[in-house]
Design a protein around this motif. Structure first.
Motif, PDB file in Angstrom:
ATOM      1  N   LEU A 196       0.799  -1.225   0.000  1.00  0.00           N
ATOM      2  CA  LEU A 196       0.000   0.000   0.000  1.00  0.00           C
ATOM      3  C   LEU A 196       0.831   1.275   0.000  1.00  0.00           C
ATOM      4  O   LEU A 196       0.415   2.287  -0.574  1.00  0.00           O
ATOM      5  N   PHE A 197       2.005   1.243   0.632  1.00  0.00           N
ATOM      6  CA  PHE A 197       2.747   2.488   0.837  1.00  0.00           C
ATOM      7  C   PHE A 197       4.139   2.511   0.216  1.00  0.00           C
ATOM      8  O   PHE A 197       4.678   3.590  -0.021  1.00  0.00           O
ATOM      9  N   VAL A 198       4.741   1.358  -0.029  1.00  0.00           N
ATOM     10  CA  VAL A 198       6.109   1.320  -0.535  1.00  0.00           C
ATOM     11  C   VAL A 198       6.148   1.049  -2.043  1.00  0.00           C
ATOM     12  O   VAL A 198       6.716   1.837  -2.817  1.00  0.00           O
ATOM     13  N   LEU A 199       5.553  -0.058  -2.469  1.00  0.00           N
ATOM     14  CA  LEU A 199       5.609  -0.425  -3.888  1.00  0.00           C
ATOM     15  C   LEU A 199       5.014   0.630  -4.820  1.00  0.00           C
ATOM     16  O   LEU A 199       5.572   0.860  -5.900  1.00  0.00           O
ATOM     17  N   PRO A 200       3.877   1.280  -4.473  1.00  0.00           N
ATOM     18  CA  PRO A 200       3.360   2.309  -5.385  1.00  0.00           C
ATOM     19  C   PRO A 200       4.379   3.404  -5.686  1.00  0.00           C
ATOM     20  O   PRO A 200       4.509   3.858  -6.827  1.00  0.00           O
ATOM     21  N   GLY A 201       5.133   3.833  -4.661  1.00  0.00           N
ATOM     22  CA  GLY A 201       6.155   4.855  -4.890  1.00  0.00           C
ATOM     23  C   GLY A 201       7.311   4.344  -5.727  1.00  0.00           C
ATOM     24  O   GLY A 201       7.840   5.070  -6.574  1.00  0.00           O
ATOM     25  N   ILE A 202       7.680   3.083  -5.521  1.00  0.00           N
ATOM     26  CA  ILE A 202       8.789   2.515  -6.292  1.00  0.00           C
ATOM     27  C   ILE A 202       8.416   2.400  -7.768  1.00  0.00           C
ATOM     28  O   ILE A 202       9.241   2.673  -8.651  1.00  0.00           O
ATOM     29  N   THR A 203       7.180   1.992  -8.048  1.00  0.00           N
ATOM     30  CA  THR A 203       6.775   1.827  -9.454  1.00  0.00           C
ATOM     31  C   THR A 203       6.853   3.143 -10.222  1.00  0.00           C
ATOM     32  O   THR A 203       7.152   3.145 -11.421  1.00  0.00           O
ATOM     33  N   LEU A 204       6.603   4.263  -9.530  1.00  0.00           N
ATOM     34  CA  LEU A 204       6.652   5.558 -10.220  1.00  0.00           C
ATOM     35  C   LEU A 204       8.067   5.954 -10.603  1.00  0.00           C
ATOM     36  O   LEU A 204       8.257   6.850 -11.434  1.00  0.00           O
ATOM     37  N   ALA A 212       9.314   4.986 -18.220  1.00  0.00           N
ATOM     38  CA  ALA A 212       8.049   4.901 -18.951  1.00  0.00           C
ATOM     39  C   ALA A 212       8.165   3.834 -20.043  1.00  0.00           C
ATOM     40  O   ALA A 212       9.252   3.620 -20.596  1.00  0.00           O
ATOM     41  N   PRO A 213       7.067   3.159 -20.383  1.00  0.00           N
ATOM     42  CA  PRO A 213       5.714   3.298 -19.835  1.00  0.00           C
ATOM     43  C   PRO A 213       5.440   2.372 -18.664  1.00  0.00           C
ATOM     44  O   PRO A 213       4.309   2.278 -18.191  1.00  0.00           O
ATOM     45  N   TRP A 214       6.479   1.654 -18.169  1.00  0.00           N
ATOM     46  CA  TRP A 214       6.251   0.673 -17.120  1.00  0.00           C
ATOM     47  C   TRP A 214       5.855   1.324 -15.799  1.00  0.00           C
ATOM     48  O   TRP A 214       5.173   0.703 -14.983  1.00  0.00           O
ATOM     49  N   ASN A 215       6.269   2.563 -15.579  1.00  0.00           N
ATOM     50  CA  ASN A 215       5.884   3.225 -14.329  1.00  0.00           C
ATOM     51  C   ASN A 215       4.367   3.363 -14.229  1.00  0.00           C
ATOM     52  O   ASN A 215       3.756   3.001 -13.221  1.00  0.00           O
ATOM     53  N   ASP A 216       3.736   3.865 -15.301  1.00  0.00           N
ATOM     54  CA  ASP A 216       2.284   4.033 -15.273  1.00  0.00           C
ATOM     55  C   ASP A 216       1.558   2.685 -15.278  1.00  0.00           C
ATOM     56  O   ASP A 216       0.543   2.514 -14.594  1.00  0.00           O
ATOM     57  N   ARG A 217       2.071   1.747 -16.047  1.00  0.00           N
ATOM     58  CA  ARG A 217       1.401   0.448 -16.148  1.00  0.00           C
ATOM     59  C   ARG A 217       1.403  -0.295 -14.818  1.00  0.00           C
ATOM     60  O   ARG A 217       0.376  -0.837 -14.399  1.00  0.00           O
ATOM     61  N   LEU A 218       2.556  -0.334 -14.155  1.00  0.00           N
ATOM     62  CA  LEU A 218       2.632  -1.049 -12.883  1.00  0.00           C
ATOM     63  C   LEU A 218       1.944  -0.275 -11.761  1.00  0.00           C
ATOM     64  O   LEU A 218       1.316  -0.875 -10.886  1.00  0.00           O
ATOM     65  N   TYR A 219       2.045   1.044 -11.798  1.00  0.00           N
ATOM     66  CA  TYR A 219       1.364   1.846 -10.778  1.00  0.00           C
ATOM     67  C   TYR A 219      -0.141   1.662 -10.852  1.00  0.00           C
ATOM     68  O   TYR A 219      -0.834   1.665  -9.825  1.00  0.00           O
ATOM     69  N   GLY A 262     -13.936   5.507 -12.555  1.00  0.00           N
ATOM     70  CA  GLY A 262     -13.815   6.299 -13.770  1.00  0.00           C
ATOM     71  C   GLY A 262     -13.321   7.706 -13.523  1.00  0.00           C
ATOM     72  O   GLY A 262     -13.577   8.612 -14.317  1.00  0.00           O
ATOM     73  N   GLU A 263     -12.576   7.910 -12.424  1.00  0.00           N
ATOM     74  CA  GLU A 263     -12.093   9.238 -12.078  1.00  0.00           C
ATOM     75  C   GLU A 263     -10.793   9.605 -12.782  1.00  0.00           C
ATOM     76  O   GLU A 263     -10.376  10.761 -12.727  1.00  0.00           O
ATOM     77  N   LEU A 264     -10.133   8.616 -13.411  1.00  0.00           N
ATOM     78  CA  LEU A 264      -8.835   8.878 -14.024  1.00  0.00           C
ATOM     79  C   LEU A 264      -8.910   8.621 -15.521  1.00  0.00           C
ATOM     80  O   LEU A 264      -8.491   7.567 -16.007  1.00  0.00           O
ATOM     81  N   PRO A 265      -9.473   9.542 -16.290  1.00  0.00           N
ATOM     82  CA  PRO A 265      -9.535   9.340 -17.731  1.00  0.00           C
ATOM     83  C   PRO A 265      -8.135   9.209 -18.325  1.00  0.00           C
ATOM     84  O   PRO A 265      -7.232   9.947 -17.972  1.00  0.00           O
ATOM     85  N   GLY A 266      -7.974   8.248 -19.224  1.00  0.00           N
ATOM     86  CA  GLY A 266      -6.685   8.010 -19.834  1.00  0.00           C
ATOM     87  C   GLY A 266      -5.774   7.118 -19.030  1.00  0.00           C
ATOM     88  O   GLY A 266      -4.631   6.886 -19.440  1.00  0.00           O
ATOM     89  N   ALA A 267      -6.253   6.617 -17.871  1.00  0.00           N
ATOM     90  CA  ALA A 267      -5.439   5.705 -17.062  1.00  0.00           C
ATOM     91  C   ALA A 267      -5.266   4.383 -17.801  1.00  0.00           C
ATOM     92  O   ALA A 267      -6.112   3.995 -18.616  1.00  0.00           O
ATOM     93  N   PRO A 268      -4.163   3.677 -17.545  1.00  0.00           N
ATOM     94  CA  PRO A 268      -3.924   2.404 -18.240  1.00  0.00           C
ATOM     95  C   PRO A 268      -5.050   1.394 -18.062  1.00  0.00           C
ATOM     96  O   PRO A 268      -5.324   0.599 -18.951  1.00  0.00           O
ATOM     97  N   LEU A 269      -5.704   1.409 -16.900  1.00  0.00           N
ATOM     98  CA  LEU A 269      -6.796   0.471 -16.659  1.00  0.00           C
ATOM     99  C   LEU A 269      -8.136   1.177 -16.782  1.00  0.00           C
ATOM    100  O   LEU A 269      -8.339   2.253 -16.204  1.00  0.00           O
ATOM    101  N   GLY A 270      -9.048   0.576 -17.531  1.00  0.00           N
ATOM    102  CA  GLY A 270     -10.409   1.065 -17.562  1.00  0.00           C
ATOM    103  C   GLY A 270     -11.165   0.576 -16.338  1.00  0.00           C
ATOM    104  O   GLY A 270     -10.617  -0.096 -15.459  1.00  0.00           O
TER     105      GLY A 270
END
Length: 255
Positions: free
Chosen positions: A187-195, A199-206, A219-227
């Motif tokens: 919850l707190f460590v891996l999200p920061g590491i992925t960023l 690119a583009p792995w930072n956005d994909r893994l995050y 649906g709050e993040l338009p254009g996010a890798p995941l729908g």
């Protein structure tokens, strides 16, 4: 099965750790309200050209990550406290069919997590509306309850998922410390590491980290890798891995 459900609910609501975890969630909500109040007070002092750049004074932004950890720990404690005290042997003697014990714990943790998560997210929304009053966006997170409803439902789903994820980890690791470290890392460590990845792995893994699945589901993040559908499937995947692994350990290993 009804007796097993009643027994598991009694155990969950009477252990001291449940009270402290729920108290921590209340404190997180209070902290979120304080942050929202301070942001709103600062907003009122700024000129219009600065006000348009403010973020939303939404206590839910504080409640969600801490709520995920709290409910993950709550789900884990439903198992690890019994392994730590040796009471798991008594439980398995009383309920020799291990599938029944697993299903009962899953149902109880899911129900409690859904209720607590739903109440916490609703209180976060109501307190945010109370603090911001009739001020417009961006300081006000939502213009109406209808606009906020998808987010409230997604946050509740995320909190419920984390409760069950913690339960699965509890069966899998059988260690309170191990589960808490895993939850902190996820919850707190891996999200920061992925960023920090290129690119583009930072956005994909995050995008598949638990803290950001709820806003993508809403649906709050338009254009996010995941729908929205993909975010929902990612939540189910977390549950399948944790509960599947926990069930395998429970059914195959001695207590």
């Amino acid at each position: 099965m009804t007796d097993v459900l009643a027994s598991e609910f009694l155990k969950l609501r009477t252990v001291r750790s449940t009270f402290y975890l729920l108290l921590a969630l209340v404190l997180a909500l209070a902290a979120g309200i304080l942050v929202a109040y301070l942001m709103t007070a600062d907003y009122d002092r700024q000129p219009p050209e600065v006000q348009v750049n403010f973020g939303a004074a939404d206590p839910g932004m504080v409640v969600l990550p801490f709520g995920q950890f709290v409910l993950g720990a709550l789900g884990a404690f439903a198992v690890t406290t019994e392994y730590g005290t040796g009471m798991i042997r008594t439980a398995l003697t009383s309920v020799p069919r291990r599938w029944s014990l697993l299903l009962a714990k899953t149902a109880v943790v899911a129900g409690v997590s859904a209720v607590v998560g739903g109440v916490a997210t609703l209180l976060g929304f109501l307190s945010g509306e109370w603090v911001t009053g009739d001020r417009p966006k961006p300081i006000s997170a939502y213009e109406s309850f209808a606009e906020a409803l998808p987010t409230l439902l997604a946050n509740t789903a995320s909190l419920t998922m984390m409760g069950l994820f913690g339960l699965g980890l509890g069966f899998l690791l059988r260690s309170t410390a191990g589960v808490l470290v895993t939850l902190c890392g996820l919850l707190f460590v891996l999200p920061g590491i992925t960023l920090l990845l290129p690119a583009p792995w930072n956005d994909r893994l995050y995008s598949v980290m638990p803290p950001v699945l709820a806003p993508q589901l809403a649906g709050e993040l338009p254009g996010a890798p995941l729908g929205q559908w993909a975010a929902g499937l990612a939540m189910l995947a977390y549950l399948a891995v944790a509960l599947g692994g926990g069930a395998a350990v429970l059914l195959r290993r001695d207590a």
